[in-house]
Write a protein that holds these residues in place. Structure first.
Motif, PDB file in Angstrom:
ATOM      1  N   PHE A   1     144.393  88.417 -92.164  1.00 52.15           N
ATOM      2  CA  PHE A   1     144.629  89.750 -92.670  1.00 52.15           C
ATOM      3  C   PHE A   1     144.977  89.678 -94.145  1.00 52.15           C
ATOM      4  O   PHE A   1     145.380  88.635 -94.647  1.00 52.15           O
ATOM      5  N   SER A   2     144.812  90.790 -94.813  1.00 53.82           N
ATOM      6  CA  SER A   2     145.205  90.909 -96.212  1.00 53.82           C
ATOM      7  C   SER A   2     146.542  91.614 -96.290  1.00 53.82           C
ATOM      8  O   SER A   2     146.849  92.478 -95.459  1.00 53.82           O
ATOM      9  N   MET A   3     147.319  91.251 -97.301  1.00 54.82           N
ATOM     10  CA  MET A   3     148.635  91.848 -97.506  1.00 54.82           C
ATOM     11  C   MET A   3     148.644  92.536 -98.867  1.00 54.82           C
ATOM     12  O   MET A   3     148.168  91.971 -99.851  1.00 54.82           O
ATOM     13  N   PHE A   4     149.195  93.733 -98.905  1.00 53.94           N
ATOM     14  CA  PHE A   4     149.240  94.531-100.125  1.00 53.94           C
ATOM     15  C   PHE A   4     150.699  94.735-100.524  1.00 53.94           C
ATOM     16  O   PHE A   4     151.530  95.099 -99.689  1.00 53.94           O
ATOM     17  N   TYR A   5     150.976  94.505-101.796  1.00 57.60           N
ATOM     18  CA  TYR A   5     152.334  94.582-102.317  1.00 57.60           C
ATOM     19  C   TYR A   5     152.412  95.601-103.451  1.00 57.60           C
ATOM     20  O   TYR A   5     151.437  95.800-104.180  1.00 57.60           O
ATOM     21  N   SER A   6     153.601  96.186-103.602  1.00 54.55           N
ATOM     22  CA  SER A   6     153.859  97.148-104.665  1.00 54.55           C
ATOM     23  C   SER A   6     155.225  96.851-105.278  1.00 54.55           C
ATOM     24  O   SER A   6     156.123  96.350-104.597  1.00 54.55           O
ATOM     25  N   ARG A   7     155.351  97.174-106.545  1.00 58.50           N
ATOM     26  CA  ARG A   7     156.635  97.043-107.225  1.00 58.50           C
ATOM     27  C   ARG A   7     156.762  98.158-108.259  1.00 58.50           C
ATOM     28  O   ARG A   7     155.838  98.423-109.024  1.00 58.50           O
ATOM     29  N   ARG A 157     148.944  96.210 -94.668  1.00 61.97           N
ATOM     30  CA  ARG A 157     148.118  95.079 -94.250  1.00 61.97           C
ATOM     31  C   ARG A 157     146.770  95.603 -93.793  1.00 61.97           C
ATOM     32  O   ARG A 157     146.688  96.700 -93.252  1.00 61.97           O
ATOM     33  N   ALA A 158     145.754  94.805 -94.006  1.00 56.95           N
ATOM     34  CA  ALA A 158     144.424  95.119 -93.494  1.00 56.95           C
ATOM     35  C   ALA A 158     144.006  93.960 -92.595  1.00 56.95           C
ATOM     36  O   ALA A 158     143.928  92.814 -93.047  1.00 56.95           O
ATOM     37  N   HIS A 159     143.791  94.257 -91.329  1.00 60.61           N
ATOM     38  CA  HIS A 159     143.393  93.234 -90.364  1.00 60.61           C
ATOM     39  C   HIS A 159     141.874  93.242 -90.227  1.00 60.61           C
ATOM     40  O   HIS A 159     141.234  94.289 -90.240  1.00 60.61           O
TER      41      HIS A 159
END
Length: 166
Positions: A1-7, A157-159
């Protein structure tokens, strides 16, 4: 899966990263094409051969949305690039995005990728952006440690699913 982060970049000023003596942060220039491609290829070699060439990096630098001051590199006293990141600025929406980001395989674990990431966010903040985004694949354990250490939080997340046929 892909993981997406923000700050958030709006909370407080981001200080310049502290570096060991002899290292400096700057942005890549047209004179750095070969060195910049080399650090990318080295950083991504852990996942297999990189397809980046001087010519396609030159094309990337010619893109209308490319900002050379957001193409941050960390170099040693001898001029060797150790880590890099490219930030992309969406000034209309106030959002910056990192893609790609890497560190030489022999330089990992020393805070160099963190330094270029923080410097990239500092530069985004100076442009008035309020949010920074970055993503990684779940198998990239170093990135999954790096991004939270820079203040990013996982937001999605994108699975991906595969079905075997036949």
């Amino acid at each position: 899966f892909s993981m997406f982060y923000s700050r958030s970049l709006a909370d407080a000023p981001i200080a310049q990263p502290e570096l060991p003596a002899g290292l400096r942060l700057r942005h890549a220039t047209d004179d750095d094409l070969g060195a910049r491609v080399e650090v990318h290829r080295d950083a991504w070699s852990v996942w297999g051969p990189s397809k980046i060439t001087i010519e396609n990096y030159r094309r990337l630098r010619a893109a209308p949305q490319y900002d050379p001051e957001l193409d941050v590199v960390l170099e040693d006293a001898g001029g060797r690039f150790l880590s890099y990141c490219i930030g992309w600025a969406d000034t209309t929406n106030g959002i910056g995005h990192f893609e790609p980001l890497g560190c030489r395989h022999d330089s990992t674990g020393r805070g160099y990728a963190r330094a270029v990431t923080l410097e990239g966010m500092r530069r985004m903040q100076m442009r008035g952006l309020h949010t920074a985004l970055v993503a990684t694949e779940s198998v990239n354990q170093r990135a999954r440690v790096l991004y939270p250490s820079c203040g990013f939080v996982e937001v999605d997340r994108a699975h991906f699913y595969v079905r075997q046929l036949g």
